[in-house]
Design a protein around this motif. Structure first.
Motif, PDB file in Angstrom:
ATOM      1  N   CYS A 126       0.828  -1.214   0.000  1.00 35.78           N
ATOM      2  CA  CYS A 126       0.000   0.000   0.000  1.00 35.78           C
ATOM      3  C   CYS A 126       0.861   1.262   0.000  1.00 35.78           C
ATOM      4  O   CYS A 126       0.504   2.269  -0.627  1.00 35.78           O
ATOM      5  CB  CYS A 126      -0.944  -0.005   1.188  1.00 35.78           C
ATOM      6  N   PHE A 127       2.004   1.210   0.688  1.00 30.38           N
ATOM      7  CA  PHE A 127       2.903   2.362   0.718  1.00 30.38           C
ATOM      8  C   PHE A 127       3.590   2.548  -0.635  1.00 30.38           C
ATOM      9  O   PHE A 127       3.753   3.676  -1.108  1.00 30.38           O
ATOM     10  CB  PHE A 127       3.942   2.187   1.827  1.00 30.38           C
ATOM     11  N   ASP A 128       3.981   1.451  -1.258  1.00 33.22           N
ATOM     12  CA  ASP A 128       4.589   1.521  -2.596  1.00 33.22           C
ATOM     13  C   ASP A 128       3.603   2.088  -3.607  1.00 33.22           C
ATOM     14  O   ASP A 128       3.959   2.953  -4.421  1.00 33.22           O
ATOM     15  CB  ASP A 128       5.044   0.132  -3.042  1.00 33.22           C
ATOM     16  N   ASP A 129       2.364   1.606  -3.560  1.00 37.78           N
ATOM     17  CA  ASP A 129       1.340   2.104  -4.484  1.00 37.78           C
ATOM     18  C   ASP A 129       1.078   3.591  -4.265  1.00 37.78           C
ATOM     19  O   ASP A 129       0.917   4.360  -5.225  1.00 37.78           O
ATOM     20  CB  ASP A 129       0.040   1.329  -4.303  1.00 37.78           C
ATOM     21  N   SER A 130       1.009   3.999  -3.014  1.00 35.63           N
ATOM     22  CA  SER A 130       0.716   5.400  -2.697  1.00 35.63           C
ATOM     23  C   SER A 130       1.841   6.317  -3.169  1.00 35.63           C
ATOM     24  O   SER A 130       1.591   7.433  -3.655  1.00 35.63           O
ATOM     25  CB  SER A 130       0.490   5.556  -1.190  1.00 35.63           C
ATOM     26  N   TRP A 131       3.075   5.854  -3.052  1.00 33.40           N
ATOM     27  CA  TRP A 131       4.208   6.636  -3.550  1.00 33.40           C
ATOM     28  C   TRP A 131       4.160   6.723  -5.074  1.00 33.40           C
ATOM     29  O   TRP A 131       4.408   7.783  -5.653  1.00 33.40           O
ATOM     30  CB  TRP A 131       5.507   6.011  -3.085  1.00 33.40           C
ATOM     31  N   ASP A 132       3.813   5.618  -5.731  1.00 35.39           N
ATOM     32  CA  ASP A 132       3.684   5.628  -7.186  1.00 35.39           C
ATOM     33  C   ASP A 132       2.585   6.599  -7.625  1.00 35.39           C
ATOM     34  O   ASP A 132       2.734   7.309  -8.629  1.00 35.39           O
ATOM     35  CB  ASP A 132       3.365   4.225  -7.711  1.00 35.39           C
ATOM     36  N   ALA A 133       1.491   6.624  -6.878  1.00 37.80           N
ATOM     37  CA  ALA A 133       0.399   7.553  -7.197  1.00 37.80           C
ATOM     38  C   ALA A 133       0.863   8.994  -7.044  1.00 37.80           C
ATOM     39  O   ALA A 133       0.538   9.853  -7.877  1.00 37.80           O
ATOM     40  CB  ALA A 133      -0.805   7.282  -6.298  1.00 37.80           C
ATOM     41  N   LEU A 134       1.615   9.265  -5.991  1.00 41.18           N
ATOM     42  CA  LEU A 134       2.122  10.621  -5.785  1.00 41.18           C
ATOM     43  C   LEU A 134       3.051  11.023  -6.930  1.00 41.18           C
ATOM     44  O   LEU A 134       2.980  12.157  -7.423  1.00 41.18           O
ATOM     45  CB  LEU A 134       2.861  10.715  -4.447  1.00 41.18           C
ATOM     46  N   LYS A 135       3.921  10.120  -7.362  1.00 43.88           N
ATOM     47  CA  LYS A 135       4.828  10.435  -8.466  1.00 43.88           C
ATOM     48  C   LYS A 135       4.040  10.685  -9.753  1.00 43.88           C
ATOM     49  O   LYS A 135       4.403  11.565 -10.551  1.00 43.88           O
ATOM     50  CB  LYS A 135       5.840   9.305  -8.659  1.00 43.88           C
ATOM     51  N   TRP A 136       2.966   9.912  -9.953  1.00 42.16           N
ATOM     52  CA  TRP A 136       2.125  10.131 -11.125  1.00 42.16           C
ATOM     53  C   TRP A 136       1.495  11.519 -11.067  1.00 42.16           C
ATOM     54  O   TRP A 136       1.478  12.254 -12.066  1.00 42.16           O
ATOM     55  CB  TRP A 136       1.046   9.052 -11.208  1.00 42.16           C
ATOM     56  N   VAL A 137       1.004  11.898  -9.899  1.00 48.30           N
ATOM     57  CA  VAL A 137       0.427  13.234  -9.726  1.00 48.30           C
ATOM     58  C   VAL A 137       1.498  14.299  -9.993  1.00 48.30           C
ATOM     59  O   VAL A 137       1.266  15.272 -10.711  1.00 48.30           O
ATOM     60  CB  VAL A 137      -0.149  13.393  -8.305  1.00 48.30           C
ATOM     61  N   ALA A 138       2.687  14.111  -9.423  1.00 50.35           N
ATOM     62  CA  ALA A 138       3.761  15.097  -9.562  1.00 50.35           C
ATOM     63  C   ALA A 138       4.217  15.266 -11.007  1.00 50.35           C
ATOM     64  O   ALA A 138       4.760  16.321 -11.371  1.00 50.35           O
ATOM     65  CB  ALA A 138       4.948  14.699  -8.683  1.00 50.35           C
ATOM     66  N   SER A 139       3.981  14.255 -11.835  1.00 48.11           N
ATOM     67  CA  SER A 139       4.402  14.342 -13.234  1.00 48.11           C
ATOM     68  C   SER A 139       3.649  15.435 -13.988  1.00 48.11           C
ATOM     69  O   SER A 139       4.025  15.791 -15.109  1.00 48.11           O
ATOM     70  CB  SER A 139       4.204  12.990 -13.934  1.00 48.11           C
ATOM     71  N   HIS A 140       2.610  15.988 -13.383  1.00 51.06           N
ATOM     72  CA  HIS A 140       1.812  17.036 -14.020  1.00 51.06           C
ATOM     73  C   HIS A 140       2.285  18.439 -13.645  1.00 51.06           C
ATOM     74  O   HIS A 140       1.708  19.426 -14.122  1.00 51.06           O
ATOM     75  CB  HIS A 140       0.340  16.893 -13.624  1.00 51.06           C
ATOM     76  N   HIS A 141       3.297  18.562 -12.795  1.00 45.65           N
ATOM     77  CA  HIS A 141       3.618  19.885 -12.246  1.00 45.65           C
ATOM     78  C   HIS A 141       4.087  20.868 -13.317  1.00 45.65           C
ATOM     79  O   HIS A 141       3.957  22.070 -13.146  1.00 45.65           O
ATOM     80  CB  HIS A 141       4.656  19.772 -11.128  1.00 45.65           C
ATOM     81  N   GLY A 142       4.618  20.372 -14.418  1.00 41.80           N
ATOM     82  CA  GLY A 142       5.027  21.265 -15.493  1.00 41.80           C
ATOM     83  C   GLY A 142       3.945  21.529 -16.518  1.00 41.80           C
ATOM     84  O   GLY A 142       4.167  22.235 -17.499  1.00 41.80           O
ATOM     85  N   GLY A 143       2.763  20.945 -16.275  1.00 44.04           N
ATOM     86  CA  GLY A 143       1.643  21.158 -17.196  1.00 44.04           C
ATOM     87  C   GLY A 143       1.633  20.227 -18.384  1.00 44.04           C
ATOM     88  O   GLY A 143       0.868  20.440 -19.339  1.00 44.04           O
ATOM     89  N   ASN A 144       2.455  19.162 -18.339  1.00 45.88           N
ATOM     90  CA  ASN A 144       2.553  18.258 -19.478  1.00 45.88           C
ATOM     91  C   ASN A 144       2.224  16.811 -19.117  1.00 45.88           C
ATOM     92  O   ASN A 144       2.669  15.888 -19.796  1.00 45.88           O
ATOM     93  CB  ASN A 144       3.971  18.323 -20.070  1.00 45.88           C
ATOM     94  N   GLY A 145       1.464  16.609 -18.057  1.00 46.49           N
ATOM     95  CA  GLY A 145       1.098  15.259 -17.653  1.00 46.49           C
ATOM     96  C   GLY A 145      -0.047  14.708 -18.483  1.00 46.49           C
ATOM     97  O   GLY A 145      -0.625  15.410 -19.330  1.00 46.49           O
TER      98      GLY A 145
END
Length: 323
Positions: A126-145
């Motif tokens: 669950c912790f690994d999945d949650s970190w992966d989800a956060l990284k997926w969310v963070a991939s949008h920070h430049g507006g290109n996710g």
């Protein structure tokens, strides 16, 4: 003819039943689809964030944000559901309704994370999945996710993590990891821990000292993490073992507890230990008198639940006065 059904080890009606062979029977598996909620005018949709595991997030946004021509940037909330790491889902009516209400009240965009659950996928999945989800969310920070709602409307300078019970535990650990690794695209402003699921071998404060009660909780933890070495003092369940709270990767924390919750004392202890850790941020404790564990999810319209909703909303909008 003798029954071939395995013997029940732990029975938690109406939530789940665990058998001696380690299997689990989840008793409430109802889900609801995403879409426009007419009560709150919040829109939602589901997106797969991990092709490897097939796990998804449920994304929420106030309809007025998408209908406006100004593309207003909103605070971004990443939410982790509770359920002792064994049950619960982002698509359950309980969490879907709560996120609709919170997004409407706080005027934020929210990501509700679905993660793999024990015992089929034991800790730390669950912790690994949650970190992966956060990284997926963070991939949008430049507006290109890959998701336009996050590209256009999420303010990555105002990111919050929140969760209840086991989800609060996850939020804590993700915040610790953010503080250590400092991933690109995440400016973590604060975390909200609602009735956090922490435990330990030795009681803190006036916590229950009954050996039977403590053994039952440790047994529940061992079903989620059968290979644990430390038991109730495993760092995944006891945040005061093997890690420093000073590395928490945010500057503000809100801890919510309930008077009649068995886990109340752990939440209060967390606040005191955080103050002494050298962390340097601001931590606040909110206690609901006369209430039990995660009452705000089950009694959504009661006075204490409404007050808690408004408090969490205000926490994510510190520049606005709390009404």
């Amino acid at each position: 003819m003798e029954s071939t059904r395995p013997e029940i080890a732990v029975d938690y009606p109406p939530f789940f039943r665990i058998y001696r062979d380690g299997s689990i029977e989840r008793l409430d598996t109802e889900t609801v689809p995403p879409g426009l909620d007419p009560k709150t005018n919040v829109e939602s949709k589901e997106i797969v964030y991990s092709q490897e595991t097939g796990q998804h997030i449920r994304l929420y946004i106030p309809q007025n944000a998408t209908s406006s021509s100004s593309a207003q940037k909103l605070p971004l909330l990443v939410y982790f559901h509770g359920g002792a790491f064994l049950i619960g889902a982002a698509a359950s009516p309980t969490y879907h309704n709560y996120l609709n209400s919170l997004v409407s009240e706080a005027n934020v965009i929210a990501v509700s994370v679905d993660y793999r659950r024990a015992p089929e996928h034991p800790i730390p999945a669950c912790f690994d999945d949650s970190w992966d989800a956060l990284k997926w969310v963070a991939s949008h920070h430049g507006g290109n996710g890959p998701e336009e709602w996050l590209n256009r409307y999420a303010d990555f300078d105002r990111v919050y993590l929140a969760g209840d019970s086991a989800g609060a535990n996850i939020a804590h650990h993700i915040a610790i990891r953010i503080g250590k690794e400092k991933p690109d695209g995440v400016n973590l402003a604060g975390i909200v821990l609602a009735h956090p699921y922490f435990w330990g071998k030795e009681p803190v404060g006036d916590e229950a000292k009954d050996p039977g009660v403590r053994a039952r909780l440790e047994q529940l933890w061992r079903f989620a993490h059968p290979t644990t070495i430390g038991g109730a003092d495993d760092p995944w369940i006891n945040p005061f073992v093997g890690q420093s709270l000073a590395s928490l990767g945010c500057t503000r924390v809100l801890v919510c507890v309930a008077e009649k919750d068995l886990l109340r004392h752990r939440g209060c202890h967390y606040v005191e230990e955080l103050k002494k850790s050298g962390w340097g941020g601001e931590v606040e404790l909110m206690e609901a008198q006369g209430e039990e564990h995660v009452f705000h999810l089950n009694k959504t319209s009661c006075e204490n639940a409404v007050a808690k909703l408004k408090k969490v909303a205000a926490f994510m909008n510190p520049d606005k006065k709390e009404v």
